[in-house]
Design a protein around this motif. Structure first.
Motif, short mmCIF file in Angstrom:
data_model
loop_
_atom_site.label_atom_id
_atom_site.label_comp_id
_atom_site.label_asym_id
_atom_site.label_seq_id
_atom_site.Cartn_x
_atom_site.Cartn_y
_atom_site.Cartn_z
N GLN A 1 -14.84 36.78 -3.79
CA GLN A 1 -13.90 35.75 -3.36
C GLN A 1 -13.80 34.66 -4.42
O GLN A 1 -14.82 34.12 -4.86
CB GLN A 1 -14.37 35.07 -2.06
N GLY A 2 -12.58 34.32 -4.79
CA GLY A 2 -12.34 33.18 -5.66
C GLY A 2 -11.71 32.06 -4.85
O GLY A 2 -11.35 32.25 -3.68
N VAL A 3 -11.60 30.90 -5.46
CA VAL A 3 -10.94 29.76 -4.81
C VAL A 3 -9.94 29.14 -5.77
O VAL A 3 -10.13 29.17 -6.99
CB VAL A 3 -11.94 28.68 -4.33
N ASN A 4 -8.89 28.60 -5.20
CA ASN A 4 -7.89 27.83 -5.94
C ASN A 4 -7.80 26.47 -5.26
O ASN A 4 -7.24 26.37 -4.16
CB ASN A 4 -6.54 28.54 -5.92
N TYR A 5 -8.38 25.43 -5.87
CA TYR A 5 -8.32 24.09 -5.31
C TYR A 5 -6.92 23.53 -5.50
O TYR A 5 -6.39 23.54 -6.62
CB TYR A 5 -9.30 23.14 -6.02
N HIS A 6 -6.31 23.01 -4.44
CA HIS A 6 -5.03 22.34 -4.57
C HIS A 6 -5.19 21.09 -5.43
O HIS A 6 -6.28 20.49 -5.50
CB HIS A 6 -4.48 21.93 -3.21
N ARG A 7 -4.10 20.69 -6.05
CA ARG A 7 -4.11 19.46 -6.85
C ARG A 7 -4.65 18.31 -6.01
O ARG A 7 -4.26 18.10 -4.86
CB ARG A 7 -2.69 19.12 -7.30
N GLY A 8 -5.59 17.56 -6.58
CA GLY A 8 -6.14 16.38 -5.92
C GLY A 8 -7.26 16.65 -4.92
O GLY A 8 -7.80 15.70 -4.35
N THR A 9 -7.65 17.88 -4.70
CA THR A 9 -8.73 18.19 -3.76
C THR A 9 -10.07 17.80 -4.36
O THR A 9 -10.43 18.23 -5.46
CB THR A 9 -8.74 19.69 -3.41
N TRP A 10 -10.82 16.99 -3.64
CA TRP A 10 -12.17 16.63 -4.08
C TRP A 10 -13.06 17.85 -3.91
O TRP A 10 -13.06 18.49 -2.85
CB TRP A 10 -12.70 15.46 -3.27
N HIS A 11 -13.83 18.17 -4.95
CA HIS A 11 -14.73 19.33 -4.88
C HIS A 11 -15.93 19.12 -5.80
O HIS A 11 -15.89 18.31 -6.72
CB HIS A 11 -13.98 20.61 -5.28
N HIS A 12 -16.96 19.87 -5.52
CA HIS A 12 -18.15 19.85 -6.37
C HIS A 12 -17.94 20.81 -7.54
O HIS A 12 -17.22 21.81 -7.39
CB HIS A 12 -19.38 20.27 -5.55
N PRO A 13 -18.53 20.54 -8.69
CA PRO A 13 -18.42 21.48 -9.80
C PRO A 13 -18.95 22.88 -9.44
O PRO A 13 -19.71 23.04 -8.48
CB PRO A 13 -19.28 20.84 -10.90
N LEU A 14 -18.58 23.84 -10.24
CA LEU A 14 -18.97 25.23 -10.06
C LEU A 14 -20.48 25.35 -9.84
O LEU A 14 -21.27 24.81 -10.61
CB LEU A 14 -18.56 26.03 -11.30
N THR A 15 -20.86 26.07 -8.78
CA THR A 15 -22.27 26.22 -8.43
C THR A 15 -22.56 27.67 -8.05
O THR A 15 -22.40 28.09 -6.90
CB THR A 15 -22.64 25.29 -7.24
#
Length: 167
Positions: free
Chosen positions: A116-130
């Motif tokens: 599974q991959g993810v595509n964060y929408h523009r402006g979505t707060w997220h943690h760096p790759l872990t």
């Protein structure tokens, strides 16, 4: 310290933050004279004022429980991570709130399987790759171009992510 339970990643649960990129359960159509299934439009690359770029990222191995102290966002475009070597990863996200900060009362942590991959929408707060357990190789699709496209914030407290079902 606030405890976050790790949820399984699903398209429905992740929809407010972006797209889950996976073949399982996705619509497809045949291409290449029927020898290939195309899983079309699993996510869109948003590159306001820039160009779509394809890069590679190698994430260090981490183990649970995991402490989270900061989040980032990309105000000028989406950002996708697609695993290449089957490594699971932790995906931490939060919606924005007043003051242009992440809404810490609505932080969520997901377990993305190695397919599974993810595509964060523009402006979505997220943690760096872990990546979990071992180093992970990922295809990275995001905006390449001028402008500051990464905001980072330290959270008001630390968050501890427990394994699925551990709290």
């Amino acid at each position: 310290m606030t405890i976050l339970s790790l949820e399984p990643l699903s398209k429905q649960a992740f929809a407010p933050f972006g797209d889950v990129i996976e073949a399982d359960g996705s619509d497809w159509f045949p291409i290449n004279q029927g020898s290939t299934r195309r899983y079309h439009r699993l996510g869109l690359v948003d590159v306001a004022g820039g160009l779509p770029g394809i890069s590679m990222a190698r994430g260090d191995a981490h183990r649970l429980p995991l402490e989270i102290r900061m989040l980032e966002r990309h105000p000028l475009g989406s950002q996708a991570f697609i695993p290449c070597n089957g490594v699971a990863c932790v995906v931490v996200v939060a919606p924005a709130c007043a003051g242009d900060r992440p809404d810490e009362s609505r932080i969520r942590a997901f377990l993305a399987r190695g397919d599974q991959g993810v595509n964060y929408h523009r402006g979505t707060w997220h943690h760096p790759l872990t990546s979990l357990e071992r180093a992970g190789d990922f295809i990275l699709l995001d905006r390449i171009g001028a402008g500051d496209n990464c905001d980072e914030v330290m959270l008001s407290r630390s968050y501890l992510i427990n394994p699925v079902g551990a709290g």
